[in-house]
Design an enzyme around this catalytic site. Structure first.
Site, PDB file in Angstrom:
ATOM      1  CB  SER A  82      -0.937   0.006   1.225  1.00  0.00           C
ATOM      2  OG  SER A  82      -0.269   0.355   2.421  1.00  0.00           O
ATOM      3  N   PRO A 140      -1.067   3.723   4.148  1.00  0.00           N
ATOM      4  CG  PRO A 140      -0.136   4.338   2.093  1.00  0.00           C
ATOM      5  CD  PRO A 140       0.241   3.844   3.472  1.00  0.00           C
ATOM      6  CE1 TYR A 141      -5.846  -3.356   4.844  1.00  0.00           C
ATOM      7  CE2 TYR A 141      -4.578  -3.047   6.861  1.00  0.00           C
ATOM      8  CZ  TYR A 141      -5.633  -3.629   6.186  1.00  0.00           C
ATOM      9  OH  TYR A 141      -6.490  -4.471   6.850  1.00  0.00           O
ATOM     10  CB  ALA A 142      -3.950   1.677   8.529  1.00  0.00           C
ATOM     11  CB  THR A 144      -7.924   1.981   2.417  1.00  0.00           C
ATOM     12  OG1 THR A 144      -7.530   0.739   3.007  1.00  0.00           O
ATOM     13  CG2 THR A 144      -6.840   2.500   1.486  1.00  0.00           C
TER      14      THR A 144
END
Length: 336
Positions: A82, A140-142, A144
């Site tokens: 991510s 970025p993953y978290a 999202t």
């Protein structure tokens, strides 16, 4: 009851599907098979495609008008990926989730359980969190997941849908009956890397050893995937008592309440593995964080749920799955 499980051919989604089937809930599987496996949907109603494909969602509901709820497990989940591809992650996890909810609303679906993540929290000084802890996603993953939760809460506030976000901590293990497990031959999480190191006769790399934990390595709340699946069943059966028109969105942490450092996970691994592994230390990877574990009792109070399997159980089931994976998945030679 019949439920649609988006991402139902992945690790967690497929385990949720098995738990549903075991308790008399009929799962319908939707998965684009980017990381999911067709074998995990065997003997179930299965639709291959994307959650943003409105025509496909319409078809699913037309062919299964008795679907009462949706479990949304469809997402990309690898933190370093991510960081390298934030556009791809926001598109897959946020933009497509928005389209998915719009399709659910059009088809009259009023109940959704969202697979969220405890990585959205800012950990406390003692590295614990509960559902009221500040949101401060570090990758970025978290982010999202945090964006999706906020988006869903806004939608539920004015639209005829109620949304329960289950914030997972770190899943380990496999279906105890070995029907499903991690589909990736080389997963990116710590336990997967330990199994790979054991198989290759290589060292396991502890990434990040200067955190403010008892041994310097990151800390996580490792929860067995079957316990997670059982929590989803409890959430489905209690959904209408948890969410109301006045409170149409809610978040619940799913964890063991116990923090385990990466070095402690290595020690636990070596206590059950036939071949112990050696560990070396390295700098943290992009997106890595110290971690946290839950101190909340909300899951037990509202769902009647608490984790039953231990860390050792999760390791043992993961090791067993690694020995049978290639016989259960048709293309065992591929690395994904």
């Amino acid at each position: 009851m019949k439920v649609l499980i988006a991402g139902g051919a992945g690790f967690i989604g497929s385990t949720v599907a098995s738990a549903c089937s075991d308790t008399g809930i009929t799962p319908v599987i939707l998965d684009n098979l980017v990381t999911g496996r067709r074998e995990f949907a065997r003997d179930k109603a299965f639709y291959e495609g994307d959650i943003a494909d409105g025509a496909l969602i319409d078809r699913v509901f037309a062919e299964h008008p008795d679907i009462e709820a949706v479990v949304h497990c469809a997402a990309l989940i690898v933190v370093p990926d991510s960081v390298g591809d934030p556009v791809g992650y926001y598109r897959a996890n946020v933009a497509k989730s928005l389209e998915f909810v719009a399709h659910l609303l059009r088809n009259g679906c009023s109940r959704m359980i969202f697979s969220s993540s405890a990585s959205i929290y800012r950990e406390g000084d003692d590295l614990t969190v509960d559902e009221s802890s500040p949101i401060d996603a570090k990758s970025p993953y978290a982010r999202t997941k945090a964006v999706c939760e906020a988006m869903f809460a806004d939608i539920a506030a004015s639209q005829p849908i109620k949304i329960l976000s289950l914030r997972y901590f770190n899943p380990i293990g496999a279906d105890p009956k070995m029907r499903t497990g991690l589909q990736l031959r080389h997963p990116s999480h710590a336990l997967g890397k330990m199994i790979q190191a054991m198989e290759n006769g290589s060292d396991f790399c502890v990434t990040g050893t200067t955190y403010g934990t008892r041994d310097g390595s990151g800390i996580r709340d490792y929860v067995h995937v079957w316990d997670l699946a059982s929590a989803h069943v409890a959430a489905l059966t209690r959904f209408d008592t948890l969410l109301t028109d006045a409170d149409p969105s809610l978040a619940i942490n799913l964890g063991t309440g116990t923090g385990t450092t990466v070095k402690e996970l290595v020690a636990a691994f070596n206590s059950v593995a036939d071949t112990p592994i050696s560990a070396i230390e390295a700098d943290a990877r992009p997106g890595d964080v110290v971690g946290a574990y839950t101190r909340s009792d909300r899951a037990e109070r509202l769902l009647g749920w608490r984790a039953e399997y231990s860390i050792v159980d999760g390791i043992r089931h993961s090791l067993h799955w690694a020995t049978v994976r290639d016989t259960l998945l048709a293309d065992s030679g591929r690395s994904r």
